[in-house]
Design a protein around this motif. Sequence first.
Motif, PDB file in Angstrom:
ATOM      1  N   UNK A  21      18.805 -12.261  25.523  1.00 53.35           N
ATOM      2  CA  UNK A  21      18.274 -10.916  25.708  1.00 53.35           C
ATOM      3  C   UNK A  21      17.786 -10.789  27.140  1.00 53.35           C
ATOM      4  N   UNK A  22      17.385  -9.573  27.530  1.00 49.36           N
ATOM      5  CA  UNK A  22      16.734  -9.401  28.820  1.00 49.36           C
ATOM      6  C   UNK A  22      15.316  -9.962  28.725  1.00 49.36           C
ATOM      7  N   UNK A  23      14.814 -10.469  29.819  1.00 49.26           N
ATOM      8  CA  UNK A  23      13.562 -11.229  29.802  1.00 49.26           C
ATOM      9  C   UNK A  23      12.350 -10.398  29.394  1.00 49.26           C
ATOM     10  N   UNK A  24      12.416  -9.073  29.495  1.00 52.10           N
ATOM     11  CA  UNK A  24      11.278  -8.243  29.088  1.00 52.10           C
ATOM     12  C   UNK A  24      10.900  -8.491  27.633  1.00 52.10           C
ATOM     13  N   UNK A  25      11.888  -8.784  26.785  1.00 51.66           N
ATOM     14  CA  UNK A  25      11.599  -9.058  25.376  1.00 51.66           C
ATOM     15  C   UNK A  25      10.676 -10.263  25.238  1.00 51.66           C
ATOM     16  N   UNK A  26      10.849 -11.232  26.088  1.00 51.53           N
ATOM     17  CA  UNK A  26      10.010 -12.433  26.064  1.00 51.53           C
ATOM     18  C   UNK A  26       8.672 -12.193  26.774  1.00 51.53           C
ATOM     19  N   UNK A  27       8.709 -11.503  27.891  1.00 55.63           N
ATOM     20  CA  UNK A  27       7.486 -11.296  28.664  1.00 55.63           C
ATOM     21  C   UNK A  27       6.437 -10.514  27.879  1.00 55.63           C
ATOM     22  N   UNK A  28       6.876  -9.606  27.025  1.00 54.85           N
ATOM     23  CA  UNK A  28       5.926  -8.845  26.224  1.00 54.85           C
ATOM     24  C   UNK A  28       5.116  -9.761  25.315  1.00 54.85           C
ATOM     25  N   UNK A  29       5.770 -10.765  24.753  1.00 57.82           N
ATOM     26  CA  UNK A  29       5.077 -11.724  23.895  1.00 57.82           C
ATOM     27  C   UNK A  29       4.067 -12.517  24.721  1.00 57.82           C
TER      28      UNK A  29
END
Length: 368
Positions: A86-94
């Motif tokens: 996925x794009x990294x924003x999905x991870x950064x939100x966590x």
Amino acid sequence: MNRVPFFSLQKVHHDAQRELENAFKRVFESSYYVLGHEVSAFEAEFAQFCNVRHAIGVGNGLDALTLILKGLGVEPGDEVIVPAHTFIASWLAVDQAGAKLVPVEVDPSTFNIDPEAVRARIGTRTKAILAVHLYGRPAPIDELLAIAEPHGVAVIEDAAQAHGAVNRGRRTGGLGLAAAFSFYPTKNLGALGDGGAVTTNDDELARRVRMLRNYGSEQKYVHEISGTNSRLDELQAAFLRVKLAAVDGQNATRRDIATRYAQGLRDCPNLTLPAPVEDGDEHVYHLYVVRSPEREALRAKLESRGISTLVHYPIPCFSQDCYRGAAFSESFDLSKRLADEVLSLPMWPGMSDDMVDQVISAVREACA
């Protein structure tokens, strides 16, 4: 030789120029630029578009995801399951919510999160599952809900690439507990700057997200919770109101282009095309992504023929420097292969028939 750019907003904005100029004039003359009529009107119109009770305009797509997680009370010690590809924003939100990332592998045909991989990793600390509608294809929400609900786990949609997509007859944005949208200019619904939104049918979550985006406040100078400043501004909301009216038609154009690609490229050697969609689903083709074991050679040949391409995404999230010290329990071999093989072809609603034909011809020549 005429070049085919990967993406262009020129025709889309030219067609809507007068309406966009009028929107600018309306906001300029109102002298009201933050959380005014345009934001309220857009929120109501976008909620109706997504068939939900609430839409809350925020600063960008990453903030939308983060505010959902914080609104749910996600905190350190909690776990959130995310797709590895996925794009990294999905991870950064966590990360920004303070929770622990639990990445899982994706489905090899759709590239969306694999429900069976989720089933294997859900546990007592799992607070949420982040279902990314990658490239504009709806994720398998019903399967994820069936896994999540016995555990009391929320399913959250990352719909940043899926404005108007349909899963089993229902629009994205209202499939899980809440959804996060991005209005980055290149999205299917894009602003003329940054922007985002949260959609939900949950009244209490909507109330908390509204507070969180505005310093934790419902009443001026009264702050009930620790919030942030993440507000969709009036000007972008006014532009988005103009562009929202065209989204369904533009998505249909994207599907037409995708159909032409599928027909024109179906027999190319060493080229895997996007899988067909399920009955009752509508892919909105934010990106048209193919796979090739010789991706870099193919990309170079297309560039020499005037076709611009991009890779979404060349470095997996788990291989980024910011996660160098993280200890993940899997090797994610499929997601690594996808990073080496995926290639995005030109896709936007202003493409001419000649441009589409040029892309098809160039890909066929490059694959021969």
